[in-house]
Design a protein around this motif. Structure first.
Motif, PDB file in Angstrom:
ATOM      1  N   VAL A   1       0.852  -1.179   0.000  1.00 25.05           N
ATOM      2  CA  VAL A   1       0.000   0.000   0.000  1.00 25.05           C
ATOM      3  C   VAL A   1       0.893   1.235   0.000  1.00 25.05           C
ATOM      4  N   LYS A   2       0.434   2.270  -0.694  1.00 22.58           N
ATOM      5  CA  LYS A   2       1.212   3.492  -0.848  1.00 22.58           C
ATOM      6  C   LYS A   2       0.384   4.672  -0.361  1.00 22.58           C
TER       7      LYS A   2
ATOM      8  N   ALA B   1       8.276   6.200  15.675  1.00 25.15           N
ATOM      9  CA  ALA B   1       7.670   6.155  17.012  1.00 25.15           C
ATOM     10  C   ALA B   1       6.743   4.955  17.177  1.00 25.15           C
ATOM     11  N   VAL B   2       6.325   4.362  16.084  1.00 25.91           N
ATOM     12  CA  VAL B   2       5.473   3.165  16.178  1.00 25.91           C
ATOM     13  C   VAL B   2       6.176   2.104  17.021  1.00 25.91           C
ATOM     14  N   GLY B   3       7.480   2.039  16.928  1.00 20.91           N
ATOM     15  CA  GLY B   3       8.242   1.081  17.717  1.00 20.91           C
ATOM     16  C   GLY B   3       8.027   1.232  19.213  1.00 20.91           C
TER      17      GLY B   3
ATOM     18  N   SER C   1       4.792  -3.579   7.837  1.00 17.51           N
ATOM     19  CA  SER C   1       6.062  -2.864   7.845  1.00 17.51           C
ATOM     20  C   SER C   1       5.896  -1.610   7.004  1.00 17.51           C
ATOM     21  N   ALA C   2       6.638  -0.556   7.329  1.00 12.22           N
ATOM     22  CA  ALA C   2       6.549   0.691   6.575  1.00 12.22           C
ATOM     23  C   ALA C   2       7.923   1.072   6.045  1.00 12.22           C
ATOM     24  N   PHE C   3       7.920   1.597   4.817  1.00  9.33           N
ATOM     25  CA  PHE C   3       9.146   2.021   4.155  1.00  9.33           C
ATOM     26  C   PHE C   3       8.938   3.414   3.577  1.00  9.33           C
ATOM     27  N   LEU C   4       9.997   4.193   3.509  1.00  4.16           N
ATOM     28  CA  LEU C   4       9.954   5.510   2.897  1.00  4.16           C
ATOM     29  C   LEU C   4      10.411   5.400   1.453  1.00  4.16           C
ATOM     30  N   GLN C   5       9.628   5.963   0.537  1.00  2.78           N
ATOM     31  CA  GLN C   5      10.009   6.020  -0.870  1.00  2.78           C
ATOM     32  C   GLN C   5      10.130   7.489  -1.260  1.00  2.78           C
TER      33      GLN C   5
ATOM     34  N   TYR D   1       4.008  -2.676   3.668  1.00  2.00           N
ATOM     35  CA  TYR D   1       3.929  -4.091   3.324  1.00  2.00           C
ATOM     36  C   TYR D   1       2.997  -4.710   4.354  1.00  2.00           C
ATOM     37  N   ILE D   2       1.947  -5.366   3.881  1.00  2.00           N
ATOM     38  CA  ILE D   2       0.943  -5.899   4.796  1.00  2.00           C
ATOM     39  C   ILE D   2       0.606  -7.342   4.439  1.00  2.00           C
TER      40      ILE D   2
END
Length: 122
Positions: free
Chosen positions: A7-8, A25-27, A48-52, A63-64
């Motif tokens: 998902v974007k 901060a989710v951590g 999981s989240a990634f920066l693009q 990523y889910i």
């Protein structure tokens, strides 16, 4: 069988560094009752989240792994419509989140090739 989706979501222009802080901060609360309840409501197993970074703007990629991608989206919509509702303990995060993202999340325009996990996955 679980779905695997990417998902974007667009980051508000000029707020990428702030967004990185918000998502990191989710951590700090990822194992709280509130966070676990949201994952359970969504039917999410892994997120999981990634920066693009791109010329057309910066985005968060999620990523889910979930039972049902539509259910994930429906729960997300409910939470965003009423952040004070059933997310006790996450109010500050949700306010900061809404400040750094713009627009709706959408399934990324990518071609799924494969997903593999070890049978002994913890």
């Amino acid at each position: 069988m679980a779905e695997t989706i990417l998902v974007k979501q667009e980051i508000e222009p000029g707020k990428t560094e702030q967004a990185k802080d918000v998502f990191r901060a989710v951590g700090e609360f990822k194992n709280t009752d509130a966070a676990v309840e949201v994952l359970e409501k969504e039917g999410v197993y892994t997120e999981s989240a990634f920066l693009q970074r791109a010329e057309d703007g910066d985005h968060v990629l999620y990523y889910i792994e979930a039972e049902d991608g539509k259910e994930v989206y429906d729960v997300y919509q409910d939470i965003m419509a009423d952040p004070q509702g059933e997310t006790e303990g996450m109010e500050d995060f949700l306010a900061e989140f809404q400040d750094v993202v713009t627009g709706e999340p959408f399934v990324a325009d990518v071609e799924f090739l494969y997903h593999m996990t070890t049978p002994d996955r913890p």
